[in-house]
Design an enzyme around this catalytic site. Structure first.
Site, PDB file in Angstrom:
ATOM      1  N   CYS A   2       0.823  -1.208   0.000  1.00  0.00           N
ATOM      2  CA  CYS A   2       0.000   0.000   0.000  1.00  0.00           C
ATOM      3  C   CYS A   2       0.848   1.245   0.000  1.00  0.00           C
ATOM      4  O   CYS A   2       1.958   1.259   0.528  1.00  0.00           O
ATOM      5  CB  CYS A   2      -0.826   0.058   1.272  1.00  0.00           C
ATOM      6  SG  CYS A   2      -2.106  -1.162   1.353  1.00  0.00           S
ATOM      7  N   ARG A  27       5.498  -0.470  -6.436  1.00  0.00           N
ATOM      8  CA  ARG A  27       5.504  -1.298  -5.231  1.00  0.00           C
ATOM      9  C   ARG A  27       4.505  -2.440  -5.302  1.00  0.00           C
ATOM     10  O   ARG A  27       4.529  -3.326  -4.447  1.00  0.00           O
ATOM     11  CB  ARG A  27       5.137  -0.431  -4.023  1.00  0.00           C
ATOM     12  CG  ARG A  27       6.191   0.574  -3.713  1.00  0.00           C
ATOM     13  CD  ARG A  27       5.678   1.573  -2.724  1.00  0.00           C
ATOM     14  NE  ARG A  27       6.791   2.063  -1.967  1.00  0.00           N
ATOM     15  CZ  ARG A  27       7.019   1.769  -0.694  1.00  0.00           C
ATOM     16  NH1 ARG A  27       6.206   1.002  -0.030  1.00  0.00           N
ATOM     17  NH2 ARG A  27       8.072   2.240  -0.091  1.00  0.00           N
ATOM     18  N   TRP A  74      -2.864  -2.707  -1.426  1.00  0.00           N
ATOM     19  CA  TRP A  74      -2.454  -4.095  -1.641  1.00  0.00           C
ATOM     20  C   TRP A  74      -3.212  -4.876  -0.560  1.00  0.00           C
ATOM     21  O   TRP A  74      -2.865  -4.814   0.615  1.00  0.00           O
ATOM     22  CB  TRP A  74      -0.943  -4.223  -1.489  1.00  0.00           C
ATOM     23  CG  TRP A  74      -0.405  -5.588  -1.796  1.00  0.00           C
ATOM     24  CD1 TRP A  74      -0.105  -6.101  -3.018  1.00  0.00           C
ATOM     25  CD2 TRP A  74      -0.097  -6.624  -0.847  1.00  0.00           C
ATOM     26  NE1 TRP A  74       0.368  -7.386  -2.888  1.00  0.00           N
ATOM     27  CE2 TRP A  74       0.384  -7.728  -1.579  1.00  0.00           C
ATOM     28  CE3 TRP A  74      -0.185  -6.728   0.544  1.00  0.00           C
ATOM     29  CZ2 TRP A  74       0.773  -8.910  -0.961  1.00  0.00           C
ATOM     30  CZ3 TRP A  74       0.203  -7.913   1.154  1.00  0.00           C
ATOM     31  CH2 TRP A  74       0.677  -8.986   0.395  1.00  0.00           C
ATOM     32  N   ASN A  98      -2.150   2.214   5.779  1.00  0.00           N
ATOM     33  CA  ASN A  98      -1.226   1.127   5.431  1.00  0.00           C
ATOM     34  C   ASN A  98      -1.040   0.272   6.669  1.00  0.00           C
ATOM     35  O   ASN A  98      -0.886   0.817   7.773  1.00  0.00           O
ATOM     36  CB  ASN A  98       0.156   1.663   5.040  1.00  0.00           C
ATOM     37  CG  ASN A  98       0.174   2.269   3.663  1.00  0.00           C
ATOM     38  OD1 ASN A  98      -0.833   2.257   2.967  1.00  0.00           O
ATOM     39  ND2 ASN A  98       1.313   2.807   3.281  1.00  0.00           N
ATOM     40  N   GLY A  99      -1.034  -1.029   6.508  1.00  0.00           N
ATOM     41  CA  GLY A  99      -0.797  -1.908   7.653  1.00  0.00           C
ATOM     42  C   GLY A  99      -2.021  -2.726   7.985  1.00  0.00           C
ATOM     43  O   GLY A  99      -2.906  -2.924   7.151  1.00  0.00           O
ATOM     44  N   GLU A 481      17.630 -18.278  -5.342  1.00  0.00           N
ATOM     45  CA  GLU A 481      17.280 -16.948  -5.850  1.00  0.00           C
ATOM     46  C   GLU A 481      16.811 -17.054  -7.308  1.00  0.00           C
ATOM     47  O   GLU A 481      15.857 -16.378  -7.709  1.00  0.00           O
ATOM     48  CB  GLU A 481      18.484 -16.007  -5.700  1.00  0.00           C
ATOM     49  CG  GLU A 481      18.317 -14.635  -6.292  1.00  0.00           C
ATOM     50  CD  GLU A 481      17.158 -13.818  -5.721  1.00  0.00           C
ATOM     51  OE1 GLU A 481      16.569 -14.205  -4.700  1.00  0.00           O
ATOM     52  OE2 GLU A 481      16.831 -12.791  -6.341  1.00  0.00           O
ATOM     53  N   LYS A 485      13.117 -15.876  -8.617  1.00  0.00           N
ATOM     54  CA  LYS A 485      12.910 -14.926  -9.724  1.00  0.00           C
ATOM     55  C   LYS A 485      11.919 -15.505 -10.730  1.00  0.00           C
ATOM     56  O   LYS A 485      11.016 -14.813 -11.172  1.00  0.00           O
ATOM     57  CB  LYS A 485      14.218 -14.620 -10.476  1.00  0.00           C
ATOM     58  CG  LYS A 485      15.224 -13.696  -9.858  1.00  0.00           C
ATOM     59  CD  LYS A 485      14.816 -12.264  -9.713  1.00  0.00           C
ATOM     60  CE  LYS A 485      14.075 -12.068  -8.443  1.00  0.00           C
ATOM     61  NZ  LYS A 485      14.697 -11.609  -7.285  1.00  0.00           N
ATOM     62  N   GLU A 488       8.397 -15.491  -9.288  1.00  0.00           N
ATOM     63  CA  GLU A 488       7.853 -14.137  -9.103  1.00  0.00           C
ATOM     64  C   GLU A 488       7.310 -13.540 -10.396  1.00  0.00           C
ATOM     65  O   GLU A 488       6.243 -12.939 -10.400  1.00  0.00           O
ATOM     66  CB  GLU A 488       8.953 -13.190  -8.585  1.00  0.00           C
ATOM     67  CG  GLU A 488       9.283 -13.339  -7.130  1.00  0.00           C
ATOM     68  CD  GLU A 488      10.413 -12.414  -6.704  1.00  0.00           C
ATOM     69  OE1 GLU A 488      10.298 -11.800  -5.642  1.00  0.00           O
ATOM     70  OE2 GLU A 488      11.429 -12.283  -7.427  1.00  0.00           O
ATOM     71  N   HIS A 504      17.280 -37.692  -2.779  1.00  0.00           N
ATOM     72  CA  HIS A 504      16.493 -37.941  -1.562  1.00  0.00           C
ATOM     73  C   HIS A 504      15.034 -37.555  -1.732  1.00  0.00           C
ATOM     74  O   HIS A 504      14.326 -37.392  -0.745  1.00  0.00           O
ATOM     75  CB  HIS A 504      17.118 -37.202  -0.379  1.00  0.00           C
ATOM     76  CG  HIS A 504      18.502 -37.679  -0.062  1.00  0.00           C
ATOM     77  ND1 HIS A 504      18.754 -38.912   0.485  1.00  0.00           N
ATOM     78  CD2 HIS A 504      19.709 -37.106  -0.284  1.00  0.00           C
ATOM     79  CE1 HIS A 504      20.062 -39.069   0.619  1.00  0.00           C
ATOM     80  NE2 HIS A 504      20.668 -37.995   0.151  1.00  0.00           N
ATOM     81  N   LYS A 603       6.664  -4.375  -3.591  1.00  0.00           N
ATOM     82  CA  LYS A 603       8.094  -4.109  -3.551  1.00  0.00           C
ATOM     83  C   LYS A 603       8.640  -4.062  -2.128  1.00  0.00           C
ATOM     84  O   LYS A 603       9.529  -4.797  -1.759  1.00  0.00           O
ATOM     85  CB  LYS A 603       8.365  -2.787  -4.274  1.00  0.00           C
ATOM     86  CG  LYS A 603       9.836  -2.411  -4.368  1.00  0.00           C
ATOM     87  CD  LYS A 603      10.568  -3.321  -5.311  1.00  0.00           C
ATOM     88  CE  LYS A 603      12.064  -3.111  -5.282  1.00  0.00           C
ATOM     89  NZ  LYS A 603      12.762  -4.266  -5.841  1.00  0.00           N
TER      90      LYS A 603
HETATM   91  N1  HGA Z   1      -5.259  -3.757   5.762  1.00  0.00           N
HETATM   92  C1  HGA Z   1      -5.565  -2.764   4.767  1.00  0.00           C
HETATM   93  C2  HGA Z   1      -4.298  -2.132   4.226  1.00  0.00           C
HETATM   94  C3  HGA Z   1      -3.369  -3.163   3.635  1.00  0.00           C
HETATM   95  C4  HGA Z   1      -1.932  -2.712   3.388  1.00  0.00           C
HETATM   96  O1  HGA Z   1      -1.347  -1.864   4.064  1.00  0.00           O
HETATM   97  N2  HGA Z   1      -1.251  -3.318   2.427  1.00  0.00           N
HETATM   98  O2  HGA Z   1       0.077  -2.978   2.149  1.00  0.00           O
HETATM   99  C5  HGA Z   1      -6.422  -3.331   3.658  1.00  0.00           C
HETATM  100  O3  HGA Z   1      -6.477  -4.556   3.462  1.00  0.00           O
HETATM  101  O4  HGA Z   1      -7.070  -2.538   2.977  1.00  0.00           O
END
Ligand code: HGA
Length: 608
Positions: A2, A27, A74, A98-99, A481, A485, A488, A504, A603
């Site tokens: 986010c 990101r 996100w 965010n969070g 790694e 890659k 991803e 094994h 990111k």
């Molecule tokens: N929990 C919030 C924000 C998610 C977030 O910070 N993502 O990086 C949501 O799900 O909207």
């Protein structure tokens, strides 16, 4: 992850918000939104998908104002839909977040009991309703936000506006990064300074627990104890602006090709006359490295792989025991640190939530902490005793490339410095390895010249669903790694194994539909590796081997050899990483995936 952008000014700020979001696109995100105050009301626009969709919708609706907040989401709680996109609103209050709010379920239930109606599945939506609920109890906007924040558990950064108070924007930092950008007659907010570079190069880096009120003229900060504090303003170097594709089709390809120059920057000023400059790690480095009897490395993702290579180096070159562990595991288990442990954390952004939390958890039990990081202003750098900045330059592609190889260079310098302090690396040996490091930029140019050959072979991976990567010794983390890659950016399932482990279990998977990629520098293990490759050939596995041209690995039907230059064993992990990056890149291009912003990924991973 986010992203947050906020602005309060004497000009219309919608364009600043949208340009800020565009700069955070790299990101990784799934939806975007903004809210501004216009004629005493909140005007909000939210769109799933790209920032361009938000820009189009905002322009069509003619949204503008002098104060506003914006967000790229996100998703952690609730699908990436329009209803779940931020900002979230409760009456005249809008919030970006965010969070994660960990106690959102209990809060949601309570607020529903108070009559608040929820329109999303997010944890975030409790925040605006909680502020409204507190406002009903009395006090002003700032008091209400402070009381609401005191009830939130988890890690978060918030941007908050209220329609009837267009002269202020409130921000809170608690476990998730946030910076204030300083302008003249205008001030800004973001989770990443890169978003604000078009409007300012003066920043205040907020500390954990900071509560901030931005007006057009002033930025007021209260610390976690509620005391008014003055945080210093930092002026940034203009070179940070450089983040264009520069003629390359993707940032990732540009960043792969930048590695010789990036490694040169990592080395500049850190080695002189064949020796590592100890103070490159900080003033206490000489003492702490001499005292360290054990190294504990903590990191996530690609940085974890860099740490894993360093484990081989610490034990083989410096003679110091070393453990490496993914930070998200380490932080939640009961750990025993051997006496005189030095902590080494690795993170490109320096904002990786799990790495920061692991450092905080264990710091008091170690003799010191050192971080290897690309962003000098990051939280990890500020919270570590010592920091080594890799100077890789801005890395925009979500899949890390130059950040990884510069981390490896930094770690090898650290190993040499530590080995010298322990009397296990002689001056001659140090000079020899430093000479190899100095040759790397030229050597990597030779390896990059394999690109057309790798591009041709990549066609053969386009239709595959699984791939195995093999390596031995310090090349095992290189294989890990390489597999990461490929996963991803091409979404092909890939696994890495130490080549000796094949028999094994994983050998059961090998048939003519399973490409097997191996890294084969010429070292003590080459004959063992060749036997492992024969085991694959005997089961009709299709082999792609990046082999030292003097290692006598001969092409044959079903075995493609990419001739690699001869290279000293110590720096081989850095050199052999490059072709694996190129292979993943070309496979992803053939598959038509979003190379720079692969699905579901972000990111700088600022949530745990
Ligand atoms: N929990 C919030 C924000 C998610 C977030 O910070 N993502 O990086 C949501 O799900 O909207």
């Amino acid at each position: 992850m986010c992203g947050i952008v906020g602005a309060i000014g004497e000009r219309h700020i919608t364009e600043v918000l949208i340009e800020g979001l565009r700069r955070l696109e790299y990101r990784g995100y799934d939806s975007a939104g903004l809210a501004v105050i216009d004629q005493g009301g909140i005007v909000r626009e939210r769109q799933p998908g790209k920032v361009q969709a938000l820009a189009d919708a905002s322009h069509a609706a003619g949204i503008d104002g002098y104060v506003g907040i914006a967000h790229t989401r996100w998703a952690t709680h609730g699908a990436p839909t329009q209803d779940n996109a931020h900002p979230h609103q409760s009456g005249d209050i809008a919030v970006v977040h965010n969070g994660i709010i960990e106690n959102y379920e209990a809060l949601r239930e309570r607020l529903q009991g108070e009559g608040f109606v929820f329109t999303s599945q997010t944890d975030t939506e409790v925040v605006p309703h909680l502020i409204q609920s507190e406002l009903r109890k009395g006090g002003d906007f700032i008091d209400a936000v402070k009381r609401a924040v005191a009830q939130l558990h988890g890690a978060f950064a918030l941007g908050i506006i209220r329609a009837c108070e267009p002269e202020r924007l409130i921000a809170v930092r608690q476990g998730s990064p946030l910076v204030v950008g300083l302008g003249i007659g205008e001030n800004f907010l973001s989770s990443d300074q890169l978003a604000l570079l078009p409007v300012t190069n003066r920043f205040i880096y907020l500390e954990e627990g900071d509560f901030v009120v931005l007006t057009r003229q002033k930025v007021s900060v209260w610390d976690r104890n509620g005391d008014v504090v003055k945080r210093p303003a930092v002026e940034l170097d203009a070179t940070l602006h450089a983040s264009t594709k520069g003629g390359y089709k993707h940032y990732m390809l540009k960043e792969i090709y930048e590695q010789p120059a990036a490694i040169q920057r990592t080395l500049n000023g850190r080695v002189s006359q064949g020796r590592v400059a100890l103070d490159a790690f900080g003033p206490q480095a000489a003492e702490l490295l001499a005292k360290a009897r054990h190294i504990q490395i903590l990191a996530c993702g690609t940085s974890y792989h860099a740490g894993f290579v360093a484990k081989y180096w610490f034990e083989a070159i410096a003679g110091i025991s070393c453990h490496v562990e993914v930070a998200s595991e380490f932080r939640y288990r009961t750990t025993v640190l051997p006496p005189d442990t030095l902590l080494v954390t690795i993170s490109q952004s320096g904002e990786t939530a799990d790495t920061l939390a692991a450092l905080r958890e264990v710091k008091a039990r170690a003799i010191g902490s050192l971080c290897i990081c690309n962003v000098p202003t990051s939280t990890l750098v500020r919270e570590s005793d010592m920091a080594f900045i890799t100077h890789a330059g801005p890395e925009i592609g979500v899949a890390s490339t130059k950040a990884f190889t510069t981390q490896l260079v930094a770690l090898l310098l650290l190993v040499l410095a530590a080995g010298r302090q322990h009397g296990n690396v002689s001056a001659d040996r140090e000079r020899e390895i430093v000479a190899q490091l100095n040759q790397l930029p030229n050597l990597l140019e030779t390896v990059l010249a394999l690109d057309p050959q790798i591009e041709r072979i990549a066609e053969r991976f386009g239709e595959k669903h699984h791939t195995l990567f093999l390596g031995r010794g310090a090349q095992y983390p290189v294989a890990m790694e390489g597999a990461l890659k490929l996963k991803e950016i091409s979404y092909i399932h890939a696994e890495a194994y130490p080549a000796g482990e094949l028999k094994h279990g994983p050998l059961a998977l090998v048939d003519n539909d399973m490409p097997v990629v191996a890294v084969a520098p010429k070292n003590d293990l080459i004959d063992k590796l060749k036997s492992n490759l024969q085991e694959v050939r005997a089961r009709a596995g299709e082999l792609y081997v990046f082999a030292d041209r003097n290692a006598d690995v001969r092409p044959e039907p079903g075995l493609t050899v990419f001739p690699m230059p001869g290279v000293a064993d110590e720096v081989a992990p850095i050199v052999y990483t490059i072709p694996l990056q190129l292979l993943s890149y070309h496979v992803a291009v053939i598959k038509g995936t979003d190379v720079d912003q692969p699905r579901n990924l972000a990111k700088s991973v600022t949530v745990e």
